[in-house]
Design a protein around this motif. Structure first.
Motif, PDB file in Angstrom:
ATOM      1  N   GLN A 130     -14.258  14.963  12.844  1.00  0.00           N
ATOM      2  CA  GLN A 130     -13.906  15.761  11.666  1.00  0.00           C
ATOM      3  C   GLN A 130     -15.119  15.918  10.745  1.00  0.00           C
ATOM      4  OE1 GLN A 130     -10.802  17.131  11.272  1.00  0.00           O
ATOM      5  NE2 GLN A 130     -10.390  16.285  13.312  1.00  0.00           N
ATOM      6  N   ASP A 131     -15.167  17.072  10.061  1.00  0.00           N
ATOM      7  CA  ASP A 131     -16.195  17.250   9.034  1.00  0.00           C
ATOM      8  C   ASP A 131     -15.900  16.296   7.894  1.00  0.00           C
ATOM      9  OD1 ASP A 131     -17.392  19.212  10.488  1.00  0.00           O
ATOM     10  OD2 ASP A 131     -16.343  20.860   9.478  1.00  0.00           O
ATOM     11  N   ASP A 132     -16.929  15.614   7.449  1.00  0.00           N
ATOM     12  CA  ASP A 132     -16.682  14.654   6.364  1.00  0.00           C
ATOM     13  C   ASP A 132     -17.397  15.075   5.088  1.00  0.00           C
ATOM     14  OD1 ASP A 132     -19.283  14.145   6.954  1.00  0.00           O
ATOM     15  OD2 ASP A 132     -18.958  12.123   7.719  1.00  0.00           O
ATOM     16  N   SER A 174     -19.232  13.234   1.756  1.00  0.00           N
ATOM     17  CA  SER A 174     -19.728  11.952   1.253  1.00  0.00           C
ATOM     18  C   SER A 174     -19.328  11.764  -0.198  1.00  0.00           C
ATOM     19  CB  SER A 174     -21.245  11.901   1.359  1.00  0.00           C
ATOM     20  OG  SER A 174     -21.624  12.006   2.709  1.00  0.00           O
ATOM     21  N   GLU A 232     -12.602   6.521  10.607  1.00  0.00           N
ATOM     22  CA  GLU A 232     -12.013   7.540  11.482  1.00  0.00           C
ATOM     23  C   GLU A 232     -10.534   7.768  11.200  1.00  0.00           C
ATOM     24  OE1 GLU A 232     -12.817   6.595  15.512  1.00  0.00           O
ATOM     25  OE2 GLU A 232     -14.978   6.470  15.186  1.00  0.00           O
ATOM     26  N   SER A 273     -17.883   8.137   3.647  1.00  0.00           N
ATOM     27  CA  SER A 273     -17.489   9.498   3.999  1.00  0.00           C
ATOM     28  C   SER A 273     -15.973   9.587   4.075  1.00  0.00           C
ATOM     29  CB  SER A 273     -18.069   9.868   5.360  1.00  0.00           C
ATOM     30  OG  SER A 273     -19.470   9.890   5.268  1.00  0.00           O
ATOM     31  N   LEU A 274     -15.448  10.707   3.632  1.00  0.00           N
ATOM     32  CA  LEU A 274     -14.012  10.951   3.683  1.00  0.00           C
ATOM     33  C   LEU A 274     -13.758  12.182   4.542  1.00  0.00           C
ATOM     34  CD1 LEU A 274     -13.019  10.572  -0.105  1.00  0.00           C
ATOM     35  CD2 LEU A 274     -12.849   8.837   1.690  1.00  0.00           C
ATOM     36  N   THR A 275     -12.645  12.151   5.247  1.00  0.00           N
ATOM     37  CA  THR A 275     -12.220  13.341   5.989  1.00  0.00           C
ATOM     38  C   THR A 275     -10.779  13.658   5.594  1.00  0.00           C
ATOM     39  OG1 THR A 275     -11.441  12.009   7.843  1.00  0.00           O
ATOM     40  CG2 THR A 275     -13.699  12.837   7.971  1.00  0.00           C
TER      41      THR A 275
END
Lengths: 408, 233
Positions: free
Chosen positions: A119-121, A123, A194, A110-112
């Motif tokens: 945070q909303d991530d 995929s 994170e 997952s990336l934010t």
């Protein structure tokens, strides 16, 4: 001679003898319900199957090399193998890779866009590639730049951290930063976990994830890494027409270049696609067969009912002929009778089609039927009905009028 | 009205050749009421079928109302049948799934009349046979005599110049037969030419002319003085 269509008398006669007509109308309704929804599912599945993975599928293959023994040195062997493969005539480029697009197995994360755990991530699939990744996978860098050789690092087994650079697909860029043009995502920082920052250094046009059923199929990230591993996978892109020859040749070359290893799973991407979409393909075949059979059964039902009616009404037909009906008028009578039965069935079928689609949406999260499938289905069933009735109607028209005066 | 000159009709199968009509000559004038009698297999029905354009003939000439029908197409024959000929069949040949109104309507639709015109003709012809109050009934709800009256109404609705009746009383008891015969006589008196095939010599006596057919040829042709129908009312 101008003939009035016998719409009213046919309707009244059908109402007095409704069992056969009702059964055929129900059959037409059921056929329409199943055929229209089946066609919709088939078209939808075909649409899924026709999605492009972004790589040169027709000219690419991959294989697995598994080394063993105490003196096996993964880094040396991998670099040596890649050097051999890349210098083989007919090879466009090759890389070590951790996963194959659309193969069903791979890595995701997952990336934010901001650090922190709240945070909303988004995929994404992750592919480990070196500077040859762009050419080997046949990607196009549409913004930013390819990795430099100095960006590439070796990833040890269980290494938790990530390189500070990455390339991502245009689709992923748009999902991560929906409010800015995707070209402007180059240079932006995204976060793994994170708070581990990664700078987007380039954007590629298209590269699908390994999982074809995944909702984020178009999200992919290229990480500039090679893996230190005994069992490694090489992805090789060849010149057109060279793939099959090179599959056999490189299997032998690699086996001969270093003896303490196994070369396995030499597979084309075409095979991988077939394997991954096998369920879709099977579903299309089954639904197509059901559709054809159901339509044929319905057509045969109409032929059967009309033939039965023609035989039962031979004297009536002869009487009509005696009273002035031309052969055309007799054909028209049976065609019109079929129009009435078919229209009843088709209208019922429209309601049932929409009903079944609503159930499919609820049960299987399918998308709603496009509106034009309904009139198309109506037209097909109408034409099938008219074609099915034509043979018996022509037979009816051949009934001699003199049969009217026969007493037996 | 009807003129047959040397009409021959031969039925052929792979094994057998049967001559149903042999040099058949007959002229029927407008307004005639002709009965055609003869033993079974004599060719009466074949004559009727040819006269009514239900069947073609092998050779000869047939003029219907001055038209040579030899080379007419199926469509032209259908049109001629519809416009000029009314049929009355032994077993009525009503369509069981249609009510009386729709039954009488059948030939009128092929004629291409407007809805209003059809309605007028259906009502009038059913009134003429005394069944206007039962036009929504199905044939099965009527007696044989009534069914034959409906068939007559159907034949008359198109106002044909020529009525062909094939054993019109063959399936009726004597009382109903008399009633139907009286109706036919009334129709004839109003100007319609009628040819009636019958086995019954008594019925034949009630027509103006009798043609006796034997072995596909006319063996006797006599002019009759129609007997009074004592019990026709």
């Amino acid at each position: 001679m101008k003939t009035n269509l016998e719409f009213g008398p046919i309707c009244r006669a059908l109402l007095r003898n409704k069992v056969g007509a009702v059964l055929i109308a129900l059959q037409i309704a059921l056929t329409m319900t199943i055929v229209v929804n089946a066609i919709f599912i088939i078209v939808e599945r075909q649409g899924l199957m026709q999605r492009e993975s972004g790589i040169d599928e027709a000219n690419s293959f991959y294989l697995t090399s598994t080394g063993f023994g105490k003196d096996f040195e993964p880094k040396r062997i991998i670099d040596q193998d890649l050097d051999v493969i890349r210098n083989t005539p007919g090879v466009v480029d090759a890389i070590q890779i951790n996963a194959i697009p659309i193969s069903g197995g791979g890595w995701s994360m997952s990336l934010t866009t901001e650090p922190g755990d709240d945070q909303d991530d988004v995929s994404t699939a992750v592919y480990f590639v070196d500077t040859h990744g762009i050419d080997a996978l046949d990607l196009e860098v549409v913004a930013g730049d390819n990795f430099a050789s100095t960006d590439i690092r070796w990833r040890e087994r269980n290494q938790p951290d990530w390189p500070d650079k990455a390339m991502i697909t245009k689709a992923l860029a748009e999902k991560l930063f929906p409010d800015i043009p995707w070209q402007s995502v180059v240079g932006k920082t995204v976060y793994i976990g994170e708070d581990e920052p990664v700078i987007v250094t380039g954007i590629v046009d298209k590269l699908q994830a390994p999982w074809i059923g995944w909702s984020e199929l178009e999200n992919a990230m290229l990480s500039p890494e090679k893996m230190v591993t005994e069992s490694t996978r090489y992805f090789i892109r060849t010149e057109p027409g060279q793939r099959d020859r090179l599959m056999a040749e490189l299997e032998n070359t690699l086996a001969n270049a270093y003896g303490n290893r196994l070369i396995r799973n030499v597979t084309t991407v075409t095979q991988t696609r077939e394997q991954s979409y096998r369920q879709h393909s099977a579903m299309i075949k089954i639904l197509s067969t059901v559709m054809v059979l159901l339509t044929l059964i319905t057509a045969m039902g109409i032929v059967g009912l009309t033939s039965f009616n023609v035989n039962r009404r031979r004297k009536q037909i002869g009487t009509r002929r005696a009273l002035g009906a031309s052969k055309q008028a007799i054909v028209r009578y049976f065609m019109l009778e079929n129009v009435i039965i078919s229209t009843t069935g088709i209208l019922l079928g429209v309601a049932m089609t929409i009903g079944l689609n609503m159930l499919l949406i609820e049960w299987f999260a399918m998308t709603a039927l496009d509106w034009y499938y309904i009139p198309a289905g109506m037209a097909v069933l109408f034409v099938v009905g008219q074609l099915a009735v034509l043979g018996p109607a022509l037979k009816a028209a051949a009934t001699p009028p003199a049969i009217a005066t026969r007493t037996v | 009205m009807l003129s047959m000159n040397n009409i021959n009709k031969v039925f052929r199968t792979d094994l057998v050749e049967t001559t149903a009509l042999r040099d058949f000559n007959l002229t029927i004038d407008e307004g005639d009421f002709v009965s055609v009698t003869g033993p079974s297999g004599s060719g009466k029905t074949t004559f009727l079928n040819i006269a009514g354009l239900l069947e073609t003939y092998t050779s000869g000439q047939y003029l219907l109302d001055g038209t040579d029908v030899s080379n007419l197409s199926d469509r032209q024959r259908s049109q001629l049948r519809n416009e000029k000929i009314g049929f009355i069949f032994q077993s009525f040949n009503l369509i069981p799934d249609l009510n009386l109104y729709d039954n009488v309507d059948v030939p009128l639709r092929y004629r291409g009349f407007s809805k209003q015109e059809r309605h007028k003709r259906i009502t009038q012809s059913l009134e003429r046979v005394g069944l206007a109050n039962r036009m929504k009934h199905l044939p099965a709800q009527l007696s044989g005599g009534q069914q034959q009256r409906v068939a007559i109404a159907r034949a008359l609705a198109g106002e044909p110049r020529f009525l062909l009746a094939d054993e019109p009383t063959g399936n009726l008891d004597s009382q109903m037969a008399k009633s139907v015969m009286a109706l036919l006589q009334e129709i004839n008196q109003q100007g319609t030419t009628i040819v009636m095939v019958t086995h019954d010599p008594e019925l034949a006596m009630q027509t103006g002319k009798n043609v006796f057919v034997r072995d596909g040829q006319i063996s006797k042709h006599e002019t009759l003085v129609p007997m009074a129908l004592a019990s026709n009312q």
